[in-house]
Design a protein around this motif. Structure first.
Motif, PDB file in Angstrom:
ATOM      1  N   HIS A 102      38.646  28.982  35.765  1.00 42.24           N
ATOM      2  CA  HIS A 102      38.309  30.137  34.944  1.00 42.24           C
ATOM      3  C   HIS A 102      39.458  30.569  34.040  1.00 42.24           C
ATOM      4  O   HIS A 102      39.241  31.318  33.082  1.00 42.24           O
ATOM      5  CB  HIS A 102      37.892  31.306  35.842  1.00 42.24           C
ATOM      6  CG  HIS A 102      36.673  31.018  36.658  1.00 42.24           C
ATOM      7  ND1 HIS A 102      36.750  30.457  37.906  1.00 42.24           N
ATOM      8  CD2 HIS A 102      35.349  31.188  36.393  1.00 42.24           C
ATOM      9  CE1 HIS A 102      35.529  30.305  38.401  1.00 42.24           C
ATOM     10  NE2 HIS A 102      34.653  30.738  37.498  1.00 42.24           N
ATOM     11  N   GLU A 147      37.768  43.675  41.767  1.00 42.66           N
ATOM     12  CA  GLU A 147      38.463  42.697  42.591  1.00 42.66           C
ATOM     13  C   GLU A 147      39.897  43.154  42.837  1.00 42.66           C
ATOM     14  O   GLU A 147      40.528  43.785  41.976  1.00 42.66           O
ATOM     15  CB  GLU A 147      38.455  41.321  41.920  1.00 42.66           C
ATOM     16  CG  GLU A 147      37.061  40.735  41.753  1.00 42.66           C
ATOM     17  CD  GLU A 147      37.112  39.306  41.262  1.00 42.66           C
ATOM     18  OE1 GLU A 147      38.202  38.698  41.334  1.00 42.66           O
ATOM     19  OE2 GLU A 147      36.069  38.789  40.817  1.00 42.66           O
ATOM     20  N   LYS A 186      43.705  41.782  43.829  1.00 39.53           N
ATOM     21  CA  LYS A 186      44.567  40.600  43.814  1.00 39.53           C
ATOM     22  C   LYS A 186      45.899  40.938  44.456  1.00 39.53           C
ATOM     23  O   LYS A 186      46.354  42.087  44.413  1.00 39.53           O
ATOM     24  CB  LYS A 186      44.774  40.113  42.379  1.00 39.53           C
ATOM     25  CG  LYS A 186      43.482  39.716  41.663  1.00 39.53           C
ATOM     26  CD  LYS A 186      42.853  38.486  42.274  1.00 39.53           C
ATOM     27  CE  LYS A 186      41.597  38.062  41.531  1.00 39.53           C
ATOM     28  NZ  LYS A 186      40.964  36.864  42.108  1.00 39.53           N
ATOM     29  N   ALA A 189      48.017  37.398  38.903  1.00 41.89           N
ATOM     30  CA  ALA A 189      46.627  37.018  39.149  1.00 41.89           C
ATOM     31  C   ALA A 189      45.675  38.117  38.692  1.00 41.89           C
ATOM     32  O   ALA A 189      44.601  37.841  38.137  1.00 41.89           O
ATOM     33  CB  ALA A 189      46.434  36.729  40.636  1.00 41.89           C
ATOM     34  N   ALA A 190      46.062  39.375  38.902  1.00 39.59           N
ATOM     35  CA  ALA A 190      45.209  40.482  38.459  1.00 39.59           C
ATOM     36  C   ALA A 190      45.113  40.529  36.936  1.00 39.59           C
ATOM     37  O   ALA A 190      44.047  40.825  36.379  1.00 39.59           O
ATOM     38  CB  ALA A 190      45.760  41.801  38.997  1.00 39.59           C
ATOM     39  N   HIS A 227      45.395  37.913  34.875  1.00 36.02           N
ATOM     40  CA  HIS A 227      44.509  36.812  34.478  1.00 36.02           C
ATOM     41  C   HIS A 227      43.040  37.196  34.676  1.00 36.02           C
ATOM     42  O   HIS A 227      42.179  36.876  33.841  1.00 36.02           O
ATOM     43  CB  HIS A 227      44.837  35.555  35.280  1.00 36.02           C
ATOM     44  CG  HIS A 227      46.099  34.873  34.842  1.00 36.02           C
ATOM     45  ND1 HIS A 227      46.413  34.676  33.511  1.00 36.02           N
ATOM     46  CD2 HIS A 227      47.132  34.347  35.550  1.00 36.02           C
ATOM     47  CE1 HIS A 227      47.578  34.060  33.427  1.00 36.02           C
ATOM     48  NE2 HIS A 227      48.043  33.851  34.643  1.00 36.02           N
ATOM     49  N   ARG A 228      42.759  37.868  35.794  1.00 35.77           N
ATOM     50  CA  ARG A 228      41.375  38.279  36.049  1.00 35.77           C
ATOM     51  C   ARG A 228      40.912  39.327  35.032  1.00 35.77           C
ATOM     52  O   ARG A 228      39.756  39.301  34.582  1.00 35.77           O
ATOM     53  CB  ARG A 228      41.270  38.845  37.468  1.00 35.77           C
ATOM     54  CG  ARG A 228      39.850  39.247  37.861  1.00 35.77           C
ATOM     55  CD  ARG A 228      38.944  38.037  37.842  1.00 35.77           C
ATOM     56  NE  ARG A 228      37.544  38.419  38.048  1.00 35.77           N
ATOM     57  CZ  ARG A 228      36.538  37.563  38.023  1.00 35.77           C
ATOM     58  NH1 ARG A 228      36.769  36.274  37.810  1.00 35.77           N
ATOM     59  NH2 ARG A 228      35.309  37.972  38.216  1.00 35.77           N
ATOM     60  N   TYR A 285      40.112  37.509  31.835  1.00 29.07           N
ATOM     61  CA  TYR A 285      38.836  36.794  31.968  1.00 29.07           C
ATOM     62  C   TYR A 285      37.668  37.778  31.882  1.00 29.07           C
ATOM     63  O   TYR A 285      36.657  37.507  31.231  1.00 29.07           O
ATOM     64  CB  TYR A 285      38.810  36.040  33.281  1.00 29.07           C
ATOM     65  CG  TYR A 285      37.469  35.403  33.598  1.00 29.07           C
ATOM     66  CD1 TYR A 285      37.091  34.208  33.003  1.00 29.07           C
ATOM     67  CD2 TYR A 285      36.572  36.028  34.469  1.00 29.07           C
ATOM     68  CE1 TYR A 285      35.861  33.636  33.276  1.00 29.07           C
ATOM     69  CE2 TYR A 285      35.343  35.461  34.749  1.00 29.07           C
ATOM     70  CZ  TYR A 285      34.994  34.269  34.144  1.00 29.07           C
ATOM     71  OH  TYR A 285      33.769  33.707  34.412  1.00 29.07           O
ATOM     72  N   ARG A 286      37.818  38.912  32.523  1.00 24.66           N
ATOM     73  CA  ARG A 286      36.753  39.912  32.521  1.00 24.66           C
ATOM     74  C   ARG A 286      36.508  40.429  31.109  1.00 24.66           C
ATOM     75  O   ARG A 286      35.365  40.599  30.685  1.00 24.66           O
ATOM     76  CB  ARG A 286      37.141  41.048  33.470  1.00 24.66           C
ATOM     77  CG  ARG A 286      36.120  42.176  33.538  1.00 24.66           C
ATOM     78  CD  ARG A 286      36.619  43.274  34.473  1.00 24.66           C
ATOM     79  NE  ARG A 286      35.688  44.378  34.519  1.00 24.66           N
ATOM     80  CZ  ARG A 286      34.622  44.437  35.308  1.00 24.66           C
ATOM     81  NH1 ARG A 286      34.369  43.435  36.128  1.00 24.66           N
ATOM     82  NH2 ARG A 286      33.815  45.475  35.284  1.00 24.66           N
TER      83      ARG A 286
END
Length: 589
Positions: free
Chosen positions: A196, A248, A250, A255-256, A258-259, A262-263
């Motif tokens: 992702h 979510e 993390k 990582a948070a 990146h999420r 993506y979101r």
């Protein structure tokens, strides 16, 4: 000789047009060299016009752009984009330098028209001699010289510039189509394979290409296209050491983040519109290019038919050169008397149609890439929430400053004044001389307290601003400073009190920055009102390099005028000059 120099005109025109394509293929030096060769050939004609035809022609090319310079963080900027290396900004500057130079339109029109005029006047010069040569010189000077173009010349130059710009859109459309297909493939692979993290990168690529399309639509088509993407919601740290991105949690901020990216890429409506534009720009550009290609084909065949017919007749023993060509071309070759008028008519049609098709391409870009009404409304709500928070914070900061200034200044003096009066009251019977001295000191202290109160009130809202308005208040500031400040105003009325206060202190901040940080030796302030916007432009000749992203006073200005939906546009290249333009919507009383 003049006739021979005119024959390579279409070849030079083609090379001139294809030079940016060569640069786009990764060989920018060769593209610049091709432009230099074409302009060198045209400069040769300018010199020969002066030597042979008694009509010297001056070159009118704009100077080449400067080399991109890195900012404080090592990035190279161009049109609200940053790049790690100077290669892309240098190429974009060169393309804009050539495409937006008025002399480029003159060169292209001369290369095409001289293909017809040059051989005719060159052959007539054999018979007529020097008068015909002078006529050719005047013709060359009218097309290539530094003269005020007439109406038909403006029309021809505008059509040729539109053809040039439309031709530049063709490789960009191919690039958009290729990248659009690549983004779709990577999106599918990313979600099939579970990678992702690829998708935010693909989305960023699509946004960059769409941003370039928006800027070109605004510059070349005259149709501004807004840009609006959802802001990135930064991860929120929680009490247990985790980081929340949406719903979510993390374990690390990386990582948070990146999420969150993506979101945003998945939920932003502009993402799908960008992708649709990338995939559809190629077919739409090809559809718009089709009539221009047909007219250009007719123009070139019609223009060269008489010459090739004569060549074919001269070399008749080698066979007809039209036996293997397309049927319409063969028909034009068999009727050479219709070829040239038809070719010239097709060329005029292409010049008239190119600006229209360029605007249609801009409308197509705006149709897909412009923000929707719902997105603009959501942005408006976010903007109002931000400005309300900024206004509340600024008001609280101002009240705290006033409270601190009152406590440290006039209040302390008034307390001391009361103590001295008490002491004087006790000494008036026992030591009248000392009491008289204390009363004199009290009088002086009361004057100082009054001066501090006046200065404090002036810092809240100057009296001249209340009584005379914004224009006279800015002029009063200009009279008090050592640096010469020129104030030019056209504001036929008074703005609302709050707007005048915000504009005054924002202008004062810009003037202070120009003197303190830029080292300006002269400043110019323009205040104008064009319903329904108050526009303030502050220009200085300082060292430049200012940026709102650097914080400080410019950020404060943005917050101050943002309360009224105001905007700040800053142009400050390294070395100067700096021009700051504030626009605040308001109505005059």
């Amino acid at each position: 000789m003049l006739a021979l120099l005119a024959l390579p005109g279409p070849l030079l025109f083609t090379a001139y047009t294809l030079a940016p394509f060569v640069s786009m293929l990764g060989i920018p030096a060769l593209g610049e060299r091709i432009v230099g060769w074409c302009r060198g050939a045209i400069d040769l004609t300018r010199r020969l016009s002066g030597d042979w035809c008694e009509a010297p022609v001056e070159s009118s090319y704009l100077p080449p752009p400067s080399e991109p310079q890195p900012d404080a963080e090592g990035w190279y900027r161009h049109d609200r984009m940053v790049y790690r290396t100077p290669r892309v900004p240098r190429y974009l500057r060169r393309v804009e330098w050539v495409s937006e130079d008025p002399a480029t339109g003159q060169d292209l029109s001369w290369l095409l028209l001289n293909t017809v005029v040059g051989p005719v006047l060159g052959l007539l010069a054999v018979i007529g001699g020097q008068p015909v040569l002078r006529l050719y010189g005047r013709w060359t000077r009218s097309r290539l010289g530094v003269v005020e173009p007439r109406g038909w010349q403006l029309w021809v130059n505008g059509g040729l510039r539109a053809l040039w710009q439309f031709a530049l859109l063709v490789p960009l459309a191919v690039l958009n189509l290729v990248c659009g297909v690549l983004v779709v493939v990577l999106f599918v692979l990313a979600h099939v394979l579970g990678l992702h993290l690829w998708w935010p990168w693909c989305n960023a690529l699509a946004q960059r290409l769409a941003g370039l399309g928006r800027r070109l639509a605004g510059k070349w088509s005259g149709i501004p296209v807004g840009e609006l993407y959802q802001p990135l919601v930064e991860p929120v740290p929680t009490a247990d050491g985790l980081y929340r991105a949406g719903r979510e949690l993390k374990s690390s901020p990386r990582a948070a983040l990146h999420r969150a990216r993506y979101r945003r890429a998945m939920t932003d409506p502009a993402t799908g519109r960008d992708l649709l534009w990338l995939l559809g720009d190629g077919p739409v550009t090809a559809l718009l290019l089709a009539p221009l290609a047909v007219l250009g084909w007719v123009f070139l065949w019609g223009l060269w038919i008489p010459f090739w017919v004569w060549v074919g007749r001269f070399f008749a023993e080698f066979g007809s050169p039209w036996e293997q060509v397309w049927a319409p071309a063969k028909w034009l070759a068999d009727t050479p008397l219709l070829g040239m008028p038809l070719g010239l008519l097709a060329g005029a049609g292409a010049l008239a149609l190119a600006p229209l098709l360029l605007r249609l391409h801009g409308r197509w870009t705006k149709l897909l890439l412009a923000p929707t009404e719902s997105a603009e409304l959501a942005q408006r709500v976010r903007r109002l929430a931000e400005t309300r928070a900024d206004a509340t914070e600024a008001e609280d900061t101002r009240l705290r400053r006033i409270e601190r200034d009152l406590h440290d200044g006039p209040q302390a003096r008034l307390v001391a004044l009361g103590l001295k009066l008490s002491a004087a009251e006790q000494l008036v019977d026992r030591d009248p001389v000392r009491a008289k001295e204390l009363l004199g000191e009290t009088k002086a202290d009361s004057g100082l307290a009054l001066a501090e109160l006046r200065a404090l009130v002036r810092g809240i809202r100057p009296p001249v601003l209340t009584e005379r308005g914004l224009v006279d208040a800015v002029r009063a500031v200009a009279l008090d400073l050592v640096v010469p400040i020129e104030v030019e105003a056209d504001v036929p009325g008074r703005c609302p009190s709050a707007v005048e206060t915000a504009a005054y202190f924002a202008t004062l901040e810009l003037i202070t920055n120009a003197i303190k940080h830029s080292g300006a030796e002269s400043i110019r302030v323009e205040l104008r009102y064009a319903e329904p916007v108050l526009r303030v432009v502050v220009t200085d000749d300082g060292r430049g390099g200012a940026s709102p992203e650097s914080g400080g006073g410019l950020t404060g200005i943005l917050r101050r005028i943002g309360t009224f939906d105001g905007t700040l546009q800053l142009t400050s290249p390294p070395g100067g000059p700096t021009a700051a333009t504030m626009e605040i919507p308001c109505a005059l009383s």
